[in-house]
Each structure stands twice: as C-alpha cells, then as structure tokens.
Design an enzyme around this catalytic site. Structure first.
Site, PDB file in Angstrom:
ATOM      1  N   LYS A 164      -5.821  -1.681 -10.700  1.00 36.03           N
ATOM      2  CA  LYS A 164      -4.800  -0.687 -10.847  1.00 36.03           C
ATOM      3  C   LYS A 164      -3.777  -0.711 -11.785  1.00 36.03           C
ATOM      4  O   LYS A 164      -3.417  -1.923 -12.001  1.00 36.03           O
ATOM      5  CB  LYS A 164      -4.186  -0.999  -9.451  1.00 36.03           C
ATOM      6  CG  LYS A 164      -5.069  -0.253  -8.169  1.00 36.03           C
ATOM      7  CD  LYS A 164      -4.139  -0.383  -6.863  1.00 36.03           C
ATOM      8  CE  LYS A 164      -5.058  -0.023  -5.712  1.00 36.03           C
ATOM      9  NZ  LYS A 164      -4.234   0.197  -4.418  1.00 36.03           N
TER      10      LYS A 164
ATOM     11  N   GLU B 159       1.242 -12.764  -0.858  1.00 36.15           N
ATOM     12  CA  GLU B 159       0.058 -12.062  -1.303  1.00 36.15           C
ATOM     13  C   GLU B 159      -0.997 -12.680  -0.986  1.00 36.15           C
ATOM     14  O   GLU B 159      -2.124 -12.188  -0.727  1.00 36.15           O
ATOM     15  CB  GLU B 159       0.177 -11.334  -2.677  1.00 36.15           C
ATOM     16  CG  GLU B 159       1.229 -10.315  -2.987  1.00 36.15           C
ATOM     17  CD  GLU B 159       0.778  -8.880  -2.584  1.00 36.15           C
ATOM     18  OE1 GLU B 159      -0.331  -8.750  -1.857  1.00 36.15           O
ATOM     19  OE2 GLU B 159       1.503  -7.776  -2.832  1.00 36.15           O
TER      20      GLU B 159
ATOM     21  N   GLU C  91     -10.247   2.981  -3.642  1.00 31.02           N
ATOM     22  CA  GLU C  91      -9.624   2.985  -2.300  1.00 31.02           C
ATOM     23  C   GLU C  91      -9.865   4.261  -1.595  1.00 31.02           C
ATOM     24  O   GLU C  91      -8.979   5.019  -1.319  1.00 31.02           O
ATOM     25  CB  GLU C  91      -8.071   3.192  -2.671  1.00 31.02           C
ATOM     26  CG  GLU C  91      -7.310   2.589  -1.792  1.00 31.02           C
ATOM     27  CD  GLU C  91      -5.850   2.077  -2.061  1.00 31.02           C
ATOM     28  OE1 GLU C  91      -5.649   1.319  -2.951  1.00 31.02           O
ATOM     29  OE2 GLU C  91      -4.924   2.643  -1.259  1.00 31.02           O
TER      30      GLU C  91
ATOM     31  N   ARG D 149     -10.526  -0.722   0.643  1.00 35.86           N
ATOM     32  CA  ARG D 149      -9.819  -1.126  -0.324  1.00 35.86           C
ATOM     33  C   ARG D 149      -8.117  -1.001   0.399  1.00 35.86           C
ATOM     34  O   ARG D 149      -7.376  -1.834  -0.042  1.00 35.86           O
ATOM     35  CB  ARG D 149      -9.607  -0.502  -1.720  1.00 35.86           C
ATOM     36  CG  ARG D 149      -8.613  -1.275  -2.655  1.00 35.86           C
ATOM     37  CD  ARG D 149      -8.994  -1.029  -4.203  1.00 35.86           C
ATOM     38  NE  ARG D 149      -7.917  -1.878  -4.892  1.00 35.86           N
ATOM     39  CZ  ARG D 149      -8.097  -1.883  -6.121  1.00 35.86           C
ATOM     40  NH1 ARG D 149      -9.042  -1.198  -6.807  1.00 35.86           N
ATOM     41  NH2 ARG D 149      -7.178  -2.459  -6.931  1.00 35.86           N
TER      42      ARG D 149
ATOM     43  N   HIS E  70       2.329  -3.023   2.877  1.00 32.02           N
ATOM     44  CA  HIS E  70       2.694  -2.402   1.852  1.00 32.02           C
ATOM     45  C   HIS E  70       3.584  -1.316   2.160  1.00 32.02           C
ATOM     46  O   HIS E  70       4.509  -0.795   1.275  1.00 32.02           O
ATOM     47  CB  HIS E  70       1.830  -2.485   0.631  1.00 32.02           C
ATOM     48  CG  HIS E  70       1.386  -3.615  -0.104  1.00 32.02           C
ATOM     49  ND1 HIS E  70       0.921  -4.597   0.490  1.00 32.02           N
ATOM     50  CD2 HIS E  70       1.625  -3.837  -1.437  1.00 32.02           C
ATOM     51  CE1 HIS E  70       0.922  -5.729  -0.556  1.00 32.02           C
ATOM     52  NE2 HIS E  70       1.395  -5.210  -1.653  1.00 32.02           N
TER      53      HIS E  70
ATOM     54  N   HIS F 115       9.189  -8.149  -4.472  1.00 34.32           N
ATOM     55  CA  HIS F 115       8.170  -7.299  -4.234  1.00 34.32           C
ATOM     56  C   HIS F 115       7.439  -8.313  -2.845  1.00 34.32           C
ATOM     57  O   HIS F 115       7.090  -7.861  -1.898  1.00 34.32           O
ATOM     58  CB  HIS F 115       7.067  -7.101  -5.238  1.00 34.32           C
ATOM     59  CG  HIS F 115       5.662  -6.272  -4.319  1.00 34.32           C
ATOM     60  ND1 HIS F 115       5.752  -5.300  -3.893  1.00 34.32           N
ATOM     61  CD2 HIS F 115       4.603  -6.819  -4.605  1.00 34.32           C
ATOM     62  CE1 HIS F 115       4.600  -4.860  -3.711  1.00 34.32           C
ATOM     63  NE2 HIS F 115       3.704  -5.862  -3.831  1.00 34.32           N
TER      64      HIS F 115
HETATM   65  N1  GLY Z   1      -2.728  -4.408  -4.580  1.00 34.98           N
HETATM   66  C1  GLY Z   1      -3.824  -3.701  -3.750  1.00 34.98           C
HETATM   67  C2  GLY Z   1      -5.053  -3.402  -4.880  1.00 34.98           C
HETATM   68  O1  GLY Z   1      -5.094  -3.794  -5.690  1.00 34.98           O
HETATM   69  O2  GLY Z   1      -5.526  -2.603  -3.915  1.00 34.98           O
END
Ligand code: GLY
Length: 352
Positions: free
Chosen positions: A140, A182, A239, A243, A250, A269
């Site tokens: 991403k 995380e 995604e 995913r 979030h 974050h």
């Molecule tokens: N940070 C969530 C993802 O990479 O899908």
C-alpha cells in the site's frame, strides 16, 4: 539473512521480507539490482548513512536524498519533490529506489517509485516497529489528500523489505508503542500462539526492560507478524476480502486521527489504532474488550476514546472504505478469530 518470507500470488513472487542483522546487510539484499537511489526520513539519517556506506562500497550508490516527514507533509507535493530529485539525479527505468524511514516515508517513496517513468522498482528499510510489522509490507503506497488519510495512492509491491530490529533500539518510546499496537492487532487477527507472548514482552518493555536486552524475542515476534501479513497479502493483495481484516480498529482510528488534526490534538497512528481496537471489541463482546484494554494498558497504550463517540460519526463516514453509509467493520470473536460485518456507522457508534 536469517529469515526470508516470500509474498506470492498464485505462485508468482510479489515481494520478499528479509531479516537483516543490521542495516549494512542492504549490500547483500540489493546485490541483484543495478544503481540505487536512497530517499530517507531526516530523522532516520543515522540508518540511511549506514545503508549508503554499505552500498557505496559496492559501487552502486547513485544518490542520497533526505525528506522531512510528517503526517501533514504526506502530500502529493512531497511525492513530486521526490520525482524531481530522481529526474535531476538521472534515475532511469532500471533504478532501484530504497526508502529508509517509517511508514510515512515508505508510503510516499513507494508511490513516487510507482509513478516515476510509469514505475521503477523500490525497496524498504523500515526504521519503526509500525513500518516493520505493517506499513512497509503489502504494497500500500500513497499520500493524504484534503485531510483524508491515504486517499490517493496505489498498491504496488516493494522488491523487498529488509527488517533490522536493531534500529528499534534508538526509536523514541512513544513511536515504539505506536508500533506495538499494530503488532498486537496482527496477533488478534491471527494468533499463532503469539498474542500472549507479545503482551508479556511489550509489558516488560513498557515497565522499563531495554529493547536490546529482549532483542531476540522481539525479532521473532516481528517476523511472526510479518509472516501473518505476508500470508494475508498473498491471498488478497488488492483487498477484496480477507485483507480487510488488517483494518481492525482502523475505521475508528482514522476518525480519531482526523478529529485530532482538526482540534490540534497529538495522537499517533498506533495510539489511535489501540483505541480503535478496543472500540471494535466493544461491538461484539464487552468482557473481551475489558481483557484487551488491560493488555493494551500494560503495554503503555491508550484505550479510552479521546472524543465523544457521537463526534466520530461524521469523520467515520469520510473514510475511503465507507460505502453508502455502511462500513466493513472488523469484529473480534476471540483472539485469533476476527470477521467482517457491514454495519452503518450510526449503529456502530450506538454500541460504544
Ligand atoms: N495496513 C493494512 C494493510 O496493509 O492492508
């Protein structure tokens, strides 16, 4: 290299996560590539310098450029500055752009590489725990737009992500805790026997144990989390389904961050993710929410909503994942077992 995790899609190699004993291992990791451009977060100059020295010795270092990194500066303009620097320093289509820094740096550098001359290769040395377990894995890339997080970007995979846990020894404690959120998130999604180990280790570090004294346990957990993420990305790179689970907490977190920026409050974050995970847990099971709250607090993470729940509603509807007022919420059945349920934002808020 001690560990190599491959991210594959239907057999095709997309990316690799490599374990380095130190940043100098970049010379071996980058051996198959030609000339290398290093872009780095000015706060991570000490690590970028080591990477540059190692690559200089191989004769393949082309240029080194710092960027000043902040959430406000995560903009298309900064990406254009990287494009300008690549162009002016003669990067061609065979260049490898190596980003050294945290998630903001790797997101922007990955995006810059993805659009420079219609796409050059890139690789990362993440220098924060958050980037090592999440941001620098999975492809991403992007920037914020109109105060909305990561609104513009692409999914494109790094050649490799070189993880060197020793860089965490100089990471400010608050940034370390941000990554801890995380790490815990990953093991709530897929436990593998790691969640309780992570809680114990993070609790010890929050209570004063040094990262250096616990480095092997930490390295093992970072790689276990990287392997979870690599598996999810292998199965659902773009995604469309699984995913989405990585977004646990979030939707609330992005709303908290948006309101924090509006009200000039200082919330990282990872802190927002920690609060968001507790909020998500409340949507299914209040006793689980209580357990997670006590684990997260032992790790030094905040858990209480910093704004009235109702004020999050408008911000949550701005999330790029909100469709027709509904959001794919990631809900927790138990540790290691999460599922996705579409829910209106109003319904979610009413349960907090
Ligand atoms: N940070 C969530 C993802 O990479 O899908």
């Amino acid at each position: 290299m001690q560990d190599v995790i491959e991210i594959r899609e239907e057999g095709r190699l997309l990316s690799r996560v490599l374990s380095g004993a130190g940043v100098g291992d970049i010379a071996a990791a980058a051996a198959p590539y030609g000339r290398i451009w290093i872009v780095y977060d000015a706060n991570a100059a000490v690590h970028a310098r080591k990477a540059a020295q190692a690559l200089e010795a191989t004769g393949r270092l082309a240029a080194v450029g710092p960027i000043s990194v902040s959430e406000e500066g995560k903009t298309i303009q900064t990406v254009m500055d990287i494009e300008d620097w690549l162009l002016e320093s003669g990067a061609d289509r065979d260049a490898l752009l190596l980003a050294v820094g945290g998630g903001i740096t790797t997101d922007m550098a990955g995006f810059a590489a993805s659009i420079y001359k219609r796409g050059i290769r890139f690789a990362f040395i993440p220098t924060t725990l958050l980037a090592q377990v999440d941001a620098a894995i999975g492809g991403k890339t992007g920037v914020n737009f109109k105060s909305l997080k990561n609104m513009v970007g692409v999914i494109r995979q790094p050649e490799f992500t070189l993880i060197c846990p020793d860089v965490l020894e100089t990471l400010p404690a608050r940034d370390f805790r941000s990554g801890a959120a995380e790490l815990l998130k990953t093991f709530i999604i897929e436990d593998g026997g790691n969640y309780e180990k992570a809680v114990a280790l993070l609790g010890d570090i929050a209570a004063g144990a040094s990262i250096a004294s616990r480095s092997e346990e930490l390295r093992r957990l970072i790689f276990a989390a990287a392997a979870v993420k690599a598996g999810v990305v292998s199965r659902d790179q773009f995604e469309n389904g699984e995913r989405r689970k990585l977004n646990l907490g979030h939707t609330f977190a992005h709303a908290i961050e948006w309101l924090s920026r509006e009200q000039k409050r200082d919330i990282t974050h990872g802190e927002a993710v920690a609060i968001g995970i507790i909020a998500a847990a409340k949507l299914t099971d209040s006793s689980l929410a209580d357990k997670l709250r006590s684990d997260f607090e032992a790790a030094g993470l905040p858990t209480a909503l910093p704004f009235p729940a109702k004020s999050l509603e408008a911000a949550m509807l701005k999330d790029k994942k909100a469709e027709g007022g509904k959001v794919h919420f990631v809900l927790i059945r138990s540790i290691g077992d999460v599922f996705i349920e579409d829910m209106t934002v109003a319904e979610a808020i009413s349960k907090l």
